[in-house]
Enzyme design. Structure first.
Site, PDB file in Angstrom:
ATOM      1  N   PHE A 108       6.393   6.283  16.293  1.00 14.83           N
ATOM      2  CA  PHE A 108       6.837   6.598  14.940  1.00 14.83           C
ATOM      3  C   PHE A 108       5.677   6.347  13.996  1.00 14.83           C
ATOM      4  O   PHE A 108       5.271   5.201  13.784  1.00 14.83           O
ATOM      5  CB  PHE A 108       8.041   5.778  14.493  1.00 14.83           C
ATOM      6  CG  PHE A 108       8.496   6.172  13.112  1.00 14.83           C
ATOM      7  CD1 PHE A 108       9.283   7.291  12.931  1.00 14.83           C
ATOM      8  CD2 PHE A 108       8.100   5.453  11.996  1.00 14.83           C
ATOM      9  CE1 PHE A 108       9.674   7.694  11.658  1.00 14.83           C
ATOM     10  CE2 PHE A 108       8.476   5.848  10.722  1.00 14.83           C
ATOM     11  CZ  PHE A 108       9.271   6.966  10.558  1.00 14.83           C
ATOM     12  N   ASP A 120      -2.174   2.003  14.319  1.00 11.47           N
ATOM     13  CA  ASP A 120      -1.222   2.121  13.224  1.00 11.47           C
ATOM     14  C   ASP A 120      -0.544   0.763  13.058  1.00 11.47           C
ATOM     15  O   ASP A 120       0.388   0.420  13.778  1.00 11.47           O
ATOM     16  CB  ASP A 120      -0.192   3.209  13.545  1.00 11.47           C
ATOM     17  CG  ASP A 120       0.851   3.374  12.446  1.00 11.47           C
ATOM     18  OD1 ASP A 120       0.952   2.480  11.579  1.00 11.47           O
ATOM     19  OD2 ASP A 120       1.587   4.379  12.466  1.00 11.47           O
ATOM     20  N   LYS A 126       2.899  -0.124   3.752  1.00 12.59           N
ATOM     21  CA  LYS A 126       4.085  -0.948   3.536  1.00 12.59           C
ATOM     22  C   LYS A 126       3.774  -2.258   2.821  1.00 12.59           C
ATOM     23  O   LYS A 126       3.677  -2.289   1.609  1.00 12.59           O
ATOM     24  CB  LYS A 126       4.818  -1.166   4.855  1.00 12.59           C
ATOM     25  CG  LYS A 126       5.415   0.131   5.424  1.00 12.59           C
ATOM     26  CD  LYS A 126       6.394  -0.111   6.517  1.00 12.59           C
ATOM     27  CE  LYS A 126       6.901   1.186   7.130  1.00 12.59           C
ATOM     28  NZ  LYS A 126       7.697   2.019   6.223  1.00 12.59           N
TER      29      LYS A 126
END
Length: 406
Positions: free
Chosen positions: A139, A224, A253
């Protein structure tokens, strides 16, 4: 008020999410208060975007001060906040340069562009021939390029045609990574720990072996760390658990402190130096408000206290959750204050258990059917962890008993 807010969302907000029926009105630390004044312990932290707690005093003080000074000039001009932020973040990562962006998906897209440009300009891959090896069940976001190498059919269905140039291989299989690399491969893109897949932690030799393969084959290793990074797992970066340093960090984030969208691609000059004016950009990327907040986040990470809290409290969280195995829980995975909990599907789906937990004042979110994710803000206390897991145990026992009775 709750029903009215939900009705407005249902009518006017595109239905690309299926939220729990909780309408947040305010928050502080690890707690969210709804429009009716009911408090909930936040055990999701906006998918790690609120690592440092809701309205963290240091971060909000920076935001308030910067709001009174300068918020946006675009990259058409310099600002007094961008350079210091990028210097601090580069030093935190042990790299030379930073490409500031906004969302995590933008960081991934930017990382892909940088890798392809590096392949063309540095490695000598013919134009249009570059490929990138990725992991199955990944993801990285939901843009067209990213869903092009996803195997989540919900994210893909109806959105083709897709972007070529990606080679998915099983996560955790370093031999498959090696076999997928050819002379036109420019990068291997991985989550060190797969988040949306259910907090999947690879075997000990996986990331070190991928690092070796990338070095041997002159391929960039891209990590990531958008969900796993910035103290979530007990280290600044999850890669540190395996002693691995990627060529490119993708961050987001928590970098924005739970206040603004802020993401970054961080790499050495030999990689990020391939970009030249006009080849990539963002009006809001690196804006003074985000840069000021990002600078405070980096300063907080440099102290190490959040990494320590995640390590210590993570051990407590995992121990409490593992004690529920056989009592409605099938398996517990993760590192630090990040846990994927597989619930016995005979008891209920992850969504059903999430709804029952919300009724008892604990907010989590499901993934992959019967998996729950526990990822509270790193300011959570030991007592709050015990209370949250206690509520979880109650829901498991109550739901399991109910199903047995029927």
């Amino acid at each position: 008020m709750t029903d009215a807010a939900i009705e407005l969302d249902d009518r006017y907000v595109a239905h690309n999410y299926s939220p729990l029926p909780v309408v947040a009105a305010s928050a502080q630390g690890a707690w969210i208060t709804d429009v009716q004044g009911r408090r909930y312990l936040d055990c999701l932290a906006a998918y790690s975007a609120v690592n440092f707690g809701h309205r963290n005093p240091e971060i909000t003080a920076t935001a308030h001060a910067q709001l009174d000074a300068l918020t946006l000039v675009s990259r058409a001009f310099h600002s007094d906040r961008l350079g210091p932020f990028c210097q601090a973040l580069a030093e935190l990562c042990g790299k030379d340069m930073v490409l500031p962006m906004n969302s995590g998906a933008e960081a991934v897209e930017s990382g892909i562009k940088v890798a392809r440009k590096w392949g063309t300009d540095v490695k000598g891959v013919p134009a249009g021939m570059a490929n990138i090896v990725v992991a199955q069940n990944n993801f990285h976001g939901r843009t067209i390029s990213i869903v092009s190498f996803s195997n989540d059919e919900v994210a893909r269905r109806g959105f083709g045609p897709f972007t070529p140039g990606f080679r998915p291989v099983p996560f955790g299989d370093a031999d498959a990574v090696a076999a997928a690399i050819d002379e036109h491969t420019v990068a291997v893109l991985l989550e060190p720990i797969q988040g949306e897949a259910g907090i999947i932690v690879p075997r000990e030799d996986y990331l070190p072996r991928v690092r070796e393969i990338c070095t041997e084959r002159n391929v960039l290793m891209i990590a990531d760390e958008i969900q796993s990074g910035l103290a979530r797992t007990g280290r600044t970066f999850a890669c540190e658990h395996w002693g691995v340093v990627p060529d490119i960090y993708l961050l987001g984030k928590a970098l924005g402190g739970g206040v603004v969208p802020l993401s970054a691609v961080v790499a050495d000059r030999g990689v990020l130096g391939v970009l030249h004016p006009g080849e990539h950009g963002s009006t809001f990327g690196g804006n003074p408000l985000a840069a000021a907040i990002g600078g405070t986040v980096v300063a907080m990470l440099q102290r190490g206290e959040f990494q320590a809290r995640s390590t210590e409290l993570g051990e407590r969280l995992h121990a409490r959750l593992r004690a529920l195995i056989g009592r409605g829980v099938v398996a517990v995975r993760g590192m630090g204050l990040w846990a994927g909990v597989d619930v016995d599907p005979r008891i209920g789906t992850g969504k059903q258990i999430s709804l029952r937990l919300a009724e008892r004042g604990v907010l989590v979110k499901d993934t992959q059917g019967s998996t729950l994710r526990f990822a509270p803000p790193l300011v959570i206390t030991a007592e709050e962890i015990d209370w949250a897991v206690g509520q979880f145990a109650y829901v498991l026992a109550e739901t399991g008993s109910h199903l047995t009775d029927t």
